[in-house]
Design a protein around this motif. Structure first.
Motif, PDB file in Angstrom:
ATOM      1  N   ARG A  82     -21.065  27.843  29.725  1.00 43.74           N
ATOM      2  CA  ARG A  82     -19.630  28.083  29.816  1.00 43.74           C
ATOM      3  C   ARG A  82     -18.953  27.025  30.690  1.00 43.74           C
ATOM      4  NH1 ARG A  82     -19.904  32.852  31.661  1.00 43.74           N
ATOM      5  NH2 ARG A  82     -20.009  33.869  29.629  1.00 43.74           N
ATOM      6  N   ARG A  83     -19.599  26.707  31.788  1.00 43.81           N
ATOM      7  CA  ARG A  83     -19.053  25.670  32.678  1.00 43.81           C
ATOM      8  C   ARG A  83     -19.007  24.320  31.976  1.00 43.81           C
ATOM      9  NH1 ARG A  83     -20.832  21.717  35.526  1.00 43.81           N
ATOM     10  NH2 ARG A  83     -22.996  22.174  34.969  1.00 43.81           N
ATOM     11  N   GLU A  84     -20.067  24.006  31.214  1.00 45.76           N
ATOM     12  CA  GLU A  84     -20.108  22.736  30.500  1.00 45.76           C
ATOM     13  C   GLU A  84     -19.023  22.677  29.431  1.00 45.76           C
ATOM     14  OE1 GLU A  84     -24.052  22.493  29.019  1.00 45.76           O
ATOM     15  OE2 GLU A  84     -24.939  21.860  30.936  1.00 45.76           O
ATOM     16  N   ARG A  85     -18.789  23.814  28.740  1.00 47.23           N
ATOM     17  CA  ARG A  85     -17.740  23.830  27.719  1.00 47.23           C
ATOM     18  C   ARG A  85     -16.361  23.604  28.338  1.00 47.23           C
ATOM     19  NH1 ARG A  85     -20.744  28.151  25.407  1.00 47.23           N
ATOM     20  NH2 ARG A  85     -19.387  29.671  26.416  1.00 47.23           N
ATOM     21  N   LYS A  86     -16.123  24.239  29.490  1.00 40.62           N
ATOM     22  CA  LYS A  86     -14.834  24.055  30.158  1.00 40.62           C
ATOM     23  C   LYS A  86     -14.638  22.603  30.567  1.00 40.62           C
ATOM     24  CE  LYS A  86     -14.130  28.733  31.982  1.00 40.62           C
ATOM     25  NZ  LYS A  86     -13.953  29.545  33.202  1.00 40.62           N
ATOM     26  N   SER A  90     -11.731  20.149  29.186  1.00 35.40           N
ATOM     27  CA  SER A  90     -10.849  19.436  30.105  1.00 35.40           C
ATOM     28  C   SER A  90     -10.902  17.938  29.845  1.00 35.40           C
ATOM     29  CB  SER A  90     -11.264  19.723  31.551  1.00 35.40           C
ATOM     30  OG  SER A  90     -11.114  21.087  31.861  1.00 35.40           O
ATOM     31  N   ARG A  91     -12.098  17.435  29.564  1.00 38.56           N
ATOM     32  CA  ARG A  91     -12.241  16.001  29.290  1.00 38.56           C
ATOM     33  C   ARG A  91     -11.494  15.618  28.013  1.00 38.56           C
ATOM     34  NH1 ARG A  91     -14.863  12.960  26.038  1.00 38.56           N
ATOM     35  NH2 ARG A  91     -15.937  14.719  25.078  1.00 38.56           N
ATOM     36  N   ARG A  92     -11.608  16.460  26.959  1.00 34.53           N
ATOM     37  CA  ARG A  92     -10.912  16.164  25.712  1.00 34.53           C
ATOM     38  C   ARG A  92      -9.404  16.193  25.886  1.00 34.53           C
ATOM     39  NH1 ARG A  92     -14.836  19.472  23.024  1.00 34.53           N
ATOM     40  NH2 ARG A  92     -13.326  21.174  23.008  1.00 34.53           N
ATOM     41  N   ARG A  93      -8.925  17.185  26.672  1.00 36.96           N
ATOM     42  CA  ARG A  93      -7.472  17.252  26.898  1.00 36.96           C
ATOM     43  C   ARG A  93      -6.981  16.017  27.644  1.00 36.96           C
ATOM     44  NH1 ARG A  93      -8.398  22.916  27.697  1.00 36.96           N
ATOM     45  NH2 ARG A  93      -8.657  22.591  29.945  1.00 36.96           N
ATOM     46  N   ARG A  94      -7.770  15.561  28.616  1.00 36.85           N
ATOM     47  CA  ARG A  94      -7.375  14.344  29.344  1.00 36.85           C
ATOM     48  C   ARG A  94      -7.340  13.144  28.413  1.00 36.85           C
ATOM     49  NH1 ARG A  94     -10.900  16.467  33.278  1.00 36.85           N
ATOM     50  NH2 ARG A  94     -12.525  14.994  32.627  1.00 36.85           N
TER      51      ARG A  94
END
Length: 266
Positions: A82-86, A90-94
Motif C-alpha cells: 500500500r505504501r509503495e502504491r501511494k 504520487s510520483r505519477r502525479r508529479r
C-alpha cells in the motif's frame, strides 16, 4: 547476537517438528500453517557458491519464513505494498504535473510522425465541420420545402380556393435523400439521411429530438394515404407515389426497429 530463550525454544521445536507429527501440529496451530522443510543451502552473495546453513542459521531462516507467511507477516506485506502504491501514485502525479508545465513543442519536419498526426487530425476536424454545415443546409432546405408545401395545402383547402393553377407534386415535394432528387430515393439513402440529420441535431442542441421522435413525425408525414388526402388536388403521378411509398416503408421499418430495441432493453 546472543541466543534468546525464544530462539533456542524455537530451534528445538523446529527440529522436533521436522521429525515428529505432534510437534508439527503444535507449530501449525501457532502459525496457522505447517512447518516447512526448507532447503538448508543458499547462494553466497559474494562468491556465488552454495553454502549450507548451520542449525542456528537454519532455525532463524525458517522462523523468518514462517513469520512472513503468518497473518502478521501478510498484513505487514500488505501495508508495504500500500505504501509503495501511494508513492508510485504520487510520483505519477508529479510527473504529469511537470509534463503539463512544459511548453508544447511541435516539430515541423516533413518526416516527423507526430507532426503528421497533428496535421491529419486537424484536417479531419475541418472536414467534420464542413460535413456538419453541409448537412445542416440540406436539412434546412428539406424542412423549408415541406413548409412551403404545407402552405400550398392550407391555401387550397378552403371553399374559395382557386383550382385554376395546375401543380405537380413532384416539383414541390422534398425528398429525404442527400441530393433531394427523386431518382436517388433508395432505402439506404433514406435511412442515412434521417440518421445523419438526427446526429447533427443532437450535437447542435441539448434538447433536440432523438432519432425515434424524428422518425415518428416523419412516418406520419409520409404515409401514402396522408399524402393523397392532403395533396390530391395536385397532379400526383404514379412515379411520385412510388417514391412516397418507398420513403414510408423505410420510415416504418426504422420505427419498428427503434421500438423493438427500446422495449428489449432491461
Amino acid at each position: 547476537m546472543p541466543v534468546t530463550t525464544s530462539d533456542a525454544a524455537f530451534r528445538e521445536s523446529l527440529f522436533d517438528a521436522l521429525g515428529d507429527d505432534e510437534g508439527a501440529d503444535f507449530w501449525q496451530g501457532v502459525y496457522g500453517q505447517p512447518i516447512h522443510n526448507y532447503s538448508r543451502t543458499y547462494a553466497d552473495a559474494e562468491t556465488g557458491e552454495l553454502e549450507t546453513m548451520d542449525d542456528k542459521q537454519y532455525a532463524q531462516y525458517v522462523r523468518r519464513k514462517m513469520w512472513e507467511k503468518s497473518a502478521e507477516g501478510l498484513q505487514a506485506a500488505r501495508e508495504e505494498r500500500r505504501r509503495e502504491r501511494k508513492e508510485e501514485e504520487s510520483r505519477r502525479r508529479r510527473e504529469q504535473h511537470n509534463e503539463k508545465q512544459k511548453p508544447r513543442k511541435m516539430s515541423h519536419t516533413l518526416d516527423d510522425p507526430i507532426f503528421d498526426f497533428e496535421i491529419e487530425a486537424s484536417l479531419r476536424r475541418g472536414q467534420d465541420r464542413k460535413d456538419k454545415r453541409r448537412w445542416q443546409a440540406i436539412w434546412q432546405d428539406y424542412t423549408e420545402r415541406w413548409k412551403e408545401l404545407q402552405q400550398i395545402y392550407e391555401s387550397r383547402k378552403g371553399p374559395s380556393a382557386d383550382d385554376g393553377e395546375q401543380i405537380f407534386l413532384r416539383n414541390k415535394i422534398a425528398w429525404p435523400v442527400e441530393s433531394g432528387k427523386r431518382k436517388d430515393v433508395e432505402a439506404d439513402a433514406i435511412e442515412a439521411f434521417f440518421r445523419k440529420v438526427s446526429d447533427i441535431q443532437q450535437t447542435e442542441h441539448d434538447h433536440a429530438m432523438p432519432l425515434s421522435s424524428v422518425i415518428k413525425v416523419e412516418r406520419l408525414k409520409w404515409h401514402p394515404d396522408k399524402i393523397q388526402q392532403r395533396f390530391g388536388f395536385m397532379q400526383v403521378e404514379s412515379g411520385t407515389m412510388d417514391g412516397v411509398t418507398a420513403v414510408f416503408q423505410v420510415l416504418d421499418r426504422m420505427w419498428t426497429e427503434l421500438r423493438t430495441s427500446h422495449t428489449s432493453k432491461p
